[in-house]
Design a protein around this motif. Structure first.
Motif, PDB file in Angstrom:
ATOM      1  N   THR A 118      17.579 -14.705  54.870  1.00 17.42           N
ATOM      2  CA  THR A 118      19.038 -14.361  55.634  1.00 17.42           C
ATOM      3  C   THR A 118      20.240 -14.565  54.950  1.00 17.42           C
ATOM      4  O   THR A 118      20.256 -15.691  54.456  1.00 17.42           O
ATOM      5  N   LEU A 119      21.282 -13.684  55.045  1.00 12.24           N
ATOM      6  CA  LEU A 119      22.726 -14.175  54.257  1.00 12.24           C
ATOM      7  C   LEU A 119      23.769 -13.256  54.803  1.00 12.24           C
ATOM      8  O   LEU A 119      23.426 -12.081  55.048  1.00 12.24           O
ATOM      9  N   VAL A 120      24.510 -14.169  55.178  1.00 12.27           N
ATOM     10  CA  VAL A 120      25.719 -13.512  55.831  1.00 12.27           C
ATOM     11  C   VAL A 120      27.087 -13.731  54.933  1.00 12.27           C
ATOM     12  O   VAL A 120      27.188 -14.968  54.570  1.00 12.27           O
ATOM     13  N   GLN A 121      27.517 -12.599  54.189  1.00 11.71           N
ATOM     14  CA  GLN A 121      28.648 -13.141  53.408  1.00 11.71           C
ATOM     15  C   GLN A 121      29.881 -12.112  53.460  1.00 11.71           C
ATOM     16  O   GLN A 121      29.650 -11.062  53.960  1.00 11.71           O
ATOM     17  N   PRO A 122      31.014 -12.646  52.995  1.00  8.12           N
ATOM     18  CA  PRO A 122      32.296 -11.824  53.470  1.00  8.12           C
ATOM     19  C   PRO A 122      32.514 -10.728  52.395  1.00  8.12           C
ATOM     20  O   PRO A 122      31.986 -10.977  51.197  1.00  8.12           O
ATOM     21  N   VAL A 123      33.087  -9.662  52.768  1.00  6.31           N
ATOM     22  CA  VAL A 123      33.522  -8.728  51.754  1.00  6.31           C
ATOM     23  C   VAL A 123      34.381  -9.522  50.750  1.00  6.31           C
ATOM     24  O   VAL A 123      35.130 -10.154  50.727  1.00  6.31           O
ATOM     25  N   GLY A 124      33.892  -8.968  49.380  1.00  8.34           N
ATOM     26  CA  GLY A 124      34.420  -9.548  48.141  1.00  8.34           C
ATOM     27  C   GLY A 124      33.787 -10.872  47.518  1.00  8.34           C
ATOM     28  O   GLY A 124      34.201 -11.087  46.355  1.00  8.34           O
ATOM     29  N   SER A 125      32.935 -11.381  48.238  1.00  9.63           N
ATOM     30  CA  SER A 125      32.304 -12.503  47.659  1.00  9.63           C
ATOM     31  C   SER A 125      31.149 -12.149  46.623  1.00  9.63           C
ATOM     32  O   SER A 125      30.751 -10.988  46.832  1.00  9.63           O
ATOM     33  N   PRO A 126      30.653 -13.050  45.891  1.00 15.76           N
ATOM     34  CA  PRO A 126      29.487 -12.658  44.924  1.00 15.76           C
ATOM     35  C   PRO A 126      28.386 -12.992  45.436  1.00 15.76           C
ATOM     36  O   PRO A 126      28.156 -13.320  46.813  1.00 15.76           O
ATOM     37  N   LEU A 127      27.345 -12.107  44.856  1.00 17.51           N
ATOM     38  CA  LEU A 127      25.777 -12.210  45.628  1.00 17.51           C
ATOM     39  C   LEU A 127      24.924 -12.631  44.635  1.00 17.51           C
ATOM     40  O   LEU A 127      25.140 -12.151  43.345  1.00 17.51           O
ATOM     41  N   SER A 128      23.697 -13.153  44.851  1.00 14.20           N
ATOM     42  CA  SER A 128      22.759 -13.544  43.965  1.00 14.20           C
ATOM     43  C   SER A 128      21.566 -13.935  44.822  1.00 14.20           C
ATOM     44  O   SER A 128      21.401 -14.677  45.515  1.00 14.20           O
ATOM     45  N   LEU A 129      20.451 -12.690  44.590  1.00 17.64           N
ATOM     46  CA  LEU A 129      19.200 -13.089  45.259  1.00 17.64           C
ATOM     47  C   LEU A 129      18.214 -13.017  44.199  1.00 17.64           C
ATOM     48  O   LEU A 129      18.340 -12.278  43.105  1.00 17.64           O
ATOM     49  N   GLU A 130      17.175 -13.788  44.450  1.00 14.19           N
ATOM     50  CA  GLU A 130      16.191 -14.397  43.313  1.00 14.19           C
ATOM     51  C   GLU A 130      14.618 -13.904  43.970  1.00 14.19           C
ATOM     52  O   GLU A 130      14.513 -14.011  45.169  1.00 14.19           O
ATOM     53  N   CYS A 131      14.248 -13.487  42.962  1.00 13.00           N
ATOM     54  CA  CYS A 131      12.575 -13.112  43.192  1.00 13.00           C
ATOM     55  C   CYS A 131      11.794 -13.660  42.154  1.00 13.00           C
ATOM     56  O   CYS A 131      12.157 -13.573  40.893  1.00 13.00           O
ATOM     57  N   THR A 132      10.753 -14.331  42.313  1.00 18.40           N
ATOM     58  CA  THR A 132       9.741 -14.900  41.587  1.00 18.40           C
ATOM     59  C   THR A 132       8.421 -14.307  41.920  1.00 18.40           C
ATOM     60  O   THR A 132       7.983 -14.332  42.787  1.00 18.40           O
ATOM     61  N   VAL A 133       7.447 -14.067  40.799  1.00 19.89           N
ATOM     62  CA  VAL A 133       6.280 -13.774  40.797  1.00 19.89           C
ATOM     63  C   VAL A 133       5.322 -14.647  40.425  1.00 19.89           C
ATOM     64  O   VAL A 133       5.577 -15.421  39.246  1.00 19.89           O
ATOM     65  N   GLU A 134       4.391 -15.094  40.787  1.00 20.86           N
ATOM     66  CA  GLU A 134       3.359 -16.159  40.580  1.00 20.86           C
ATOM     67  C   GLU A 134       1.806 -15.667  40.302  1.00 20.86           C
ATOM     68  O   GLU A 134       1.426 -14.468  41.027  1.00 20.86           O
ATOM     69  N   SER A 156      22.393  -9.012  41.746  1.00 26.52           N
ATOM     70  CA  SER A 156      23.713  -9.726  41.706  1.00 26.52           C
ATOM     71  C   SER A 156      24.753  -8.886  42.094  1.00 26.52           C
ATOM     72  O   SER A 156      24.551  -7.499  42.299  1.00 26.52           O
ATOM     73  N   SER A 157      25.946  -9.188  42.548  1.00 24.73           N
ATOM     74  CA  SER A 157      26.948  -8.666  42.711  1.00 24.73           C
ATOM     75  C   SER A 157      28.149  -9.310  42.293  1.00 24.73           C
ATOM     76  O   SER A 157      28.436 -10.568  42.861  1.00 24.73           O
ATOM     77  N   LYS A 158      29.240  -8.681  41.706  1.00 23.61           N
ATOM     78  CA  LYS A 158      30.454  -9.701  41.678  1.00 23.61           C
ATOM     79  C   LYS A 158      31.353  -9.815  43.029  1.00 23.61           C
ATOM     80  O   LYS A 158      31.924 -10.753  43.217  1.00 23.61           O
ATOM     81  N   LYS A 159      31.394  -8.495  43.627  1.00 23.72           N
ATOM     82  CA  LYS A 159      32.148  -8.495  44.881  1.00 23.72           C
ATOM     83  C   LYS A 159      31.603  -7.662  45.801  1.00 23.72           C
ATOM     84  O   LYS A 159      31.409  -6.394  45.631  1.00 23.72           O
ATOM     85  N   LEU A 160      30.996  -8.123  46.757  1.00 22.00           N
ATOM     86  CA  LEU A 160      30.261  -7.361  48.107  1.00 22.00           C
ATOM     87  C   LEU A 160      31.322  -6.572  48.836  1.00 22.00           C
ATOM     88  O   LEU A 160      32.244  -6.783  49.006  1.00 22.00           O
ATOM     89  N   LEU A 161      30.532  -5.226  48.827  1.00 19.40           N
ATOM     90  CA  LEU A 161      30.971  -4.345  49.925  1.00 19.40           C
ATOM     91  C   LEU A 161      30.404  -4.025  51.162  1.00 19.40           C
ATOM     92  O   LEU A 161      29.344  -4.774  51.344  1.00 19.40           O
ATOM     93  N   LEU A 162      31.245  -3.755  52.211  1.00 16.98           N
ATOM     94  CA  LEU A 162      30.511  -3.770  53.436  1.00 16.98           C
ATOM     95  C   LEU A 162      29.200  -2.992  53.464  1.00 16.98           C
ATOM     96  O   LEU A 162      28.242  -3.133  53.988  1.00 16.98           O
ATOM     97  N   SER A 163      29.267  -1.804  52.688  1.00 15.09           N
ATOM     98  CA  SER A 163      28.138  -0.739  52.478  1.00 15.09           C
ATOM     99  C   SER A 163      26.863  -1.542  51.552  1.00 15.09           C
ATOM    100  O   SER A 163      25.890  -0.757  51.529  1.00 15.09           O
ATOM    101  N   ASP A 164      27.008  -2.716  51.227  1.00 12.57           N
ATOM    102  CA  ASP A 164      25.863  -3.107  50.431  1.00 12.57           C
ATOM    103  C   ASP A 164      24.942  -4.153  51.663  1.00 12.57           C
ATOM    104  O   ASP A 164      24.038  -4.547  51.147  1.00 12.57           O
TER     105      ASP A 164
END
Lengths: 111, 113
Positions: free
Chosen positions: A10-26, A77-85
Protein backbone atom coordinates in the motif's frame (compact mmCIF):
# COMPACT_ATOMS: atom_id res chain seq x y z
CA UNK A 1 8.84 -22.84 -8.78
CA UNK A 2 8.20 -19.35 -10.00
CA UNK A 3 7.25 -16.54 -7.68
CA UNK A 4 6.47 -12.89 -8.22
CA UNK A 5 7.10 -10.18 -5.67
CA UNK A 6 5.57 -6.75 -5.76
CA UNK A 7 6.03 -3.89 -3.32
CA UNK A 8 4.97 -1.90 -1.53
CA UNK A 9 1.56 -3.36 -0.73
CA UNK A 10 0.00 0.00 0.00
CA UNK A 11 1.11 3.55 -0.68
CA UNK A 12 -0.35 6.96 0.02
CA UNK A 13 1.28 9.78 -1.90
CA UNK A 14 0.43 13.47 -2.37
CA UNK A 15 -0.35 14.91 -5.77
CA UNK A 16 2.80 15.94 -7.58
CA UNK A 17 5.07 13.49 -5.80
CA UNK A 18 7.10 10.83 -7.64
CA UNK A 19 6.27 7.13 -7.74
CA UNK A 20 8.28 3.95 -8.00
CA UNK A 21 6.71 0.51 -7.81
CA UNK A 22 8.89 -2.54 -8.15
CA UNK A 23 8.20 -6.06 -9.30
CA UNK A 24 10.57 -9.00 -9.43
CA UNK A 25 10.11 -12.53 -10.64
CA UNK A 26 12.03 -15.59 -9.47
CA UNK A 27 12.37 -19.04 -10.92
CA UNK A 28 12.10 -18.17 -14.59
CA UNK A 29 14.18 -16.44 -17.19
CA UNK A 30 13.24 -13.93 -19.87
CA UNK A 31 9.60 -13.72 -18.83
CA UNK A 32 7.10 -11.40 -20.46
CA UNK A 33 6.18 -8.87 -17.80
CA UNK A 34 3.12 -6.69 -17.45
CA UNK A 35 1.77 -3.79 -15.43
CA UNK A 36 -2.01 -3.54 -15.05
CA UNK A 37 -4.10 -0.99 -13.20
CA UNK A 38 -7.50 -1.59 -11.69
CA UNK A 39 -9.53 1.47 -10.76
CA UNK A 40 -12.02 1.07 -7.92
CA UNK A 41 -14.86 -1.24 -8.93
CA UNK A 42 -13.60 -1.64 -12.48
CA UNK A 43 -11.78 -4.13 -14.65
CA UNK A 44 -8.11 -4.30 -15.43
CA UNK A 45 -6.37 -2.00 -17.83
CA UNK A 46 -3.04 -2.98 -19.35
CA UNK A 47 -0.51 -0.19 -18.89
CA UNK A 48 2.82 -1.61 -20.06
CA UNK A 49 4.35 -4.86 -21.14
CA UNK A 50 7.89 -5.96 -21.73
CA UNK A 51 9.31 -8.88 -23.65
CA UNK A 52 12.91 -8.28 -22.62
CA UNK A 53 15.43 -6.02 -20.92
CA UNK A 54 14.95 -2.43 -22.02
CA UNK A 55 11.95 -3.31 -24.19
CA UNK A 56 8.80 -1.54 -23.06
CA UNK A 57 5.50 -1.21 -24.88
CA UNK A 58 2.92 1.25 -23.67
CA UNK A 59 -0.74 0.55 -24.19
CA UNK A 60 -2.22 3.73 -22.82
CA UNK A 61 -0.74 7.24 -22.99
CA UNK A 62 -0.56 8.57 -19.46
CA UNK A 63 1.42 10.02 -16.65
CA UNK A 64 3.31 6.81 -16.01
CA UNK A 65 6.40 5.11 -17.38
CA UNK A 66 7.96 1.69 -17.02
CA UNK A 67 11.46 0.31 -17.14
CA UNK A 68 13.06 -3.11 -17.17
CA UNK A 69 16.64 -2.73 -16.00
CA UNK A 70 17.15 -6.45 -15.42
CA UNK A 71 15.63 -9.61 -16.87
CA UNK A 72 13.35 -10.27 -13.92
CA UNK A 73 12.75 -6.73 -12.68
CA UNK A 74 9.98 -4.43 -13.84
CA UNK A 75 9.50 -0.92 -12.46
CA UNK A 76 6.55 1.44 -12.77
CA UNK A 77 7.30 5.12 -12.25
CA UNK A 78 5.87 8.58 -12.35
CA UNK A 79 7.57 11.94 -11.98
CA UNK A 80 4.45 13.70 -10.72
CA UNK A 81 1.40 11.81 -9.54
CA UNK A 82 -2.12 12.89 -10.38
CA UNK A 83 -5.28 12.14 -8.43
CA UNK A 84 -6.39 9.95 -11.32
CA UNK A 85 -3.37 7.70 -10.80
CA UNK A 86 -5.01 6.20 -7.72
CA UNK A 87 -5.81 2.53 -8.11
CA UNK A 88 -4.68 -1.03 -7.60
CA UNK A 89 -1.54 -1.80 -9.58
CA UNK A 90 -0.79 -5.36 -10.50
CA UNK A 91 2.40 -6.77 -11.92
CA UNK A 92 2.22 -10.05 -13.81
CA UNK A 93 4.44 -12.46 -15.67
CA UNK A 94 3.48 -14.76 -18.48
CA UNK A 95 4.33 -18.40 -18.86
CA UNK A 96 4.14 -20.33 -22.11
CA UNK A 97 0.56 -21.45 -22.73
CA UNK A 98 -0.28 -20.66 -19.15
CA UNK A 99 -2.23 -17.84 -17.59
CA UNK A 100 -0.77 -14.62 -16.34
CA UNK A 101 0.56 -14.94 -12.82
CA UNK A 102 -0.16 -11.84 -10.79
CA UNK A 103 1.65 -10.30 -7.88
CA UNK A 104 -0.23 -9.31 -4.75
CA UNK A 105 -0.70 -5.79 -6.00
CA UNK A 106 -0.02 -2.28 -4.74
CA UNK A 107 -2.90 -0.13 -3.62
CA UNK A 108 -1.98 3.47 -4.44
CA UNK A 109 -3.93 6.39 -3.05
CA UNK A 110 -3.03 9.83 -4.33
CA UNK A 111 -4.23 12.57 -2.00
CA UNK B 1 -10.27 -3.19 -31.30
CA UNK B 2 -10.86 -6.28 -29.22
CA UNK B 3 -13.71 -5.97 -26.76
CA UNK B 4 -14.62 -8.38 -24.01
CA UNK B 5 -18.05 -8.19 -22.49
CA UNK B 6 -19.25 -10.07 -19.45
CA UNK B 7 -22.74 -10.44 -18.18
CA UNK B 8 -24.14 -10.11 -15.75
CA UNK B 9 -21.88 -7.60 -14.01
CA UNK B 10 -23.54 -8.28 -10.68
CA UNK B 11 -25.04 -11.55 -9.56
CA UNK B 12 -26.71 -12.35 -6.28
CA UNK B 13 -27.40 -16.04 -5.78
CA UNK B 14 -28.77 -18.24 -3.11
CA UNK B 15 -26.70 -21.12 -1.88
CA UNK B 16 -27.49 -24.32 -3.70
CA UNK B 17 -28.59 -22.63 -6.93
CA UNK B 18 -27.03 -22.86 -10.37
CA UNK B 19 -26.10 -20.00 -12.64
CA UNK B 20 -24.01 -19.12 -15.67
CA UNK B 21 -21.76 -16.14 -16.36
CA UNK B 22 -21.24 -15.24 -20.00
CA UNK B 23 -18.19 -13.79 -21.69
CA UNK B 24 -18.42 -12.52 -25.28
CA UNK B 25 -15.49 -11.21 -27.25
CA UNK B 26 -15.36 -9.34 -30.50
CA UNK B 27 -12.55 -10.83 -32.54
CA UNK B 28 -10.97 -14.16 -33.35
CA UNK B 29 -9.09 -15.71 -30.47
CA UNK B 30 -8.65 -19.27 -29.29
CA UNK B 31 -7.20 -18.46 -25.90
CA UNK B 32 -9.47 -17.48 -23.07
CA UNK B 33 -8.81 -17.24 -19.34
CA UNK B 34 -10.98 -17.05 -16.26
CA UNK B 35 -9.74 -15.39 -13.07
CA UNK B 36 -11.14 -14.94 -9.60
CA UNK B 37 -10.54 -11.87 -7.43
CA UNK B 38 -11.44 -11.67 -3.76
CA UNK B 39 -12.01 -8.18 -2.31
CA UNK B 40 -8.76 -6.27 -1.92
CA UNK B 41 -6.75 -9.17 -3.32
CA UNK B 42 -4.92 -10.00 -6.50
CA UNK B 43 -6.21 -12.21 -9.30
CA UNK B 44 -6.10 -15.98 -9.11
CA UNK B 45 -6.16 -18.06 -12.26
CA UNK B 46 -9.10 -20.46 -12.52
CA UNK B 47 -9.13 -21.83 -16.05
CA UNK B 48 -7.17 -21.63 -19.28
CA UNK B 49 -9.16 -22.54 -22.38
CA UNK B 50 -6.98 -23.00 -25.43
CA UNK B 51 -9.20 -24.42 -28.15
CA UNK B 52 -12.72 -24.52 -29.50
CA UNK B 53 -14.92 -26.82 -27.47
CA UNK B 54 -12.57 -26.81 -24.48
CA UNK B 55 -14.30 -27.58 -21.21
CA UNK B 56 -12.66 -27.50 -17.81
CA UNK B 57 -14.09 -28.17 -14.39
CA UNK B 58 -12.84 -27.48 -10.92
CA UNK B 59 -15.17 -28.17 -8.04
CA UNK B 60 -18.43 -26.31 -8.52
CA UNK B 61 -17.12 -24.27 -11.46
CA UNK B 62 -17.07 -25.33 -15.08
CA UNK B 63 -15.82 -23.23 -17.97
CA UNK B 64 -16.32 -23.77 -21.67
CA UNK B 65 -15.22 -22.08 -24.87
CA UNK B 66 -16.95 -21.75 -28.23
CA UNK B 67 -14.56 -19.89 -30.51
CA UNK B 68 -17.01 -19.84 -33.41
CA UNK B 69 -19.59 -18.03 -31.31
CA UNK B 70 -16.81 -16.07 -29.55
CA UNK B 71 -18.36 -17.05 -26.28
CA UNK B 72 -17.17 -18.55 -23.04
CA UNK B 73 -19.33 -19.54 -20.12
CA UNK B 74 -18.56 -20.06 -16.45
CA UNK B 75 -21.18 -22.30 -14.90
CA UNK B 76 -21.69 -22.41 -11.17
CA UNK B 77 -23.29 -25.52 -9.72
CA UNK B 78 -24.90 -25.58 -6.27
CA UNK B 79 -23.31 -22.30 -5.20
CA UNK B 80 -21.75 -21.94 -1.77
CA UNK B 81 -20.79 -18.78 0.10
CA UNK B 82 -17.06 -19.38 -0.52
CA UNK B 83 -17.63 -18.72 -4.22
CA UNK B 84 -18.47 -15.08 -3.50
CA UNK B 85 -15.89 -13.05 -5.45
CA UNK B 86 -15.47 -11.15 -8.69
CA UNK B 87 -14.86 -13.29 -11.76
CA UNK B 88 -13.06 -11.97 -14.82
CA UNK B 89 -12.70 -13.45 -18.25
CA UNK B 90 -9.79 -12.35 -20.42
CA UNK B 91 -8.90 -12.88 -24.05
CA UNK B 92 -5.47 -12.81 -25.64
CA UNK B 93 -5.35 -9.47 -27.41
CA UNK B 94 -2.88 -10.49 -30.09
CA UNK B 95 -3.65 -14.17 -30.48
CA UNK B 96 -0.10 -15.24 -29.79
CA UNK B 97 2.10 -16.39 -26.96
CA UNK B 98 3.42 -12.90 -26.49
CA UNK B 99 0.05 -11.26 -26.57
CA UNK B 100 -1.55 -9.27 -23.83
CA UNK B 101 -4.86 -9.98 -22.20
CA UNK B 102 -7.97 -7.87 -22.59
CA UNK B 103 -10.17 -8.25 -19.54
CA UNK B 104 -13.91 -8.03 -19.18
CA UNK B 105 -15.27 -5.73 -16.50
CA UNK B 106 -15.84 -8.62 -14.15
CA UNK B 107 -18.90 -10.26 -12.61
CA UNK B 108 -19.32 -9.64 -8.91
CA UNK B 109 -20.89 -12.74 -7.44
CA UNK B 110 -22.53 -12.73 -4.04
CA UNK B 111 -23.79 -16.04 -2.68
CA UNK B 112 -26.27 -15.70 0.16
CA UNK B 113 -27.47 -18.37 2.56
Amino acid sequence: SQTIHQWPATLVQPVGSPLSLECTVEGTSNPNLYWYRQAAGRGLQLLFYSVGIGQISSEVPQNLSASRPQDRQFILSSKKLLLSDSGFYLCAWEGRNSPLHFGNGTRLTVT
Amino acid sequence: ELKVEQNPLFLSMQEGKNYTIYCNYSTTSDRLYWYRQDPGKSLESLFVLLSNGAVKQEGRLMASLDTKARLSTLHITAAVHDLSATYFCAVDGYGGSQGNLIFGKGTKLSVKP
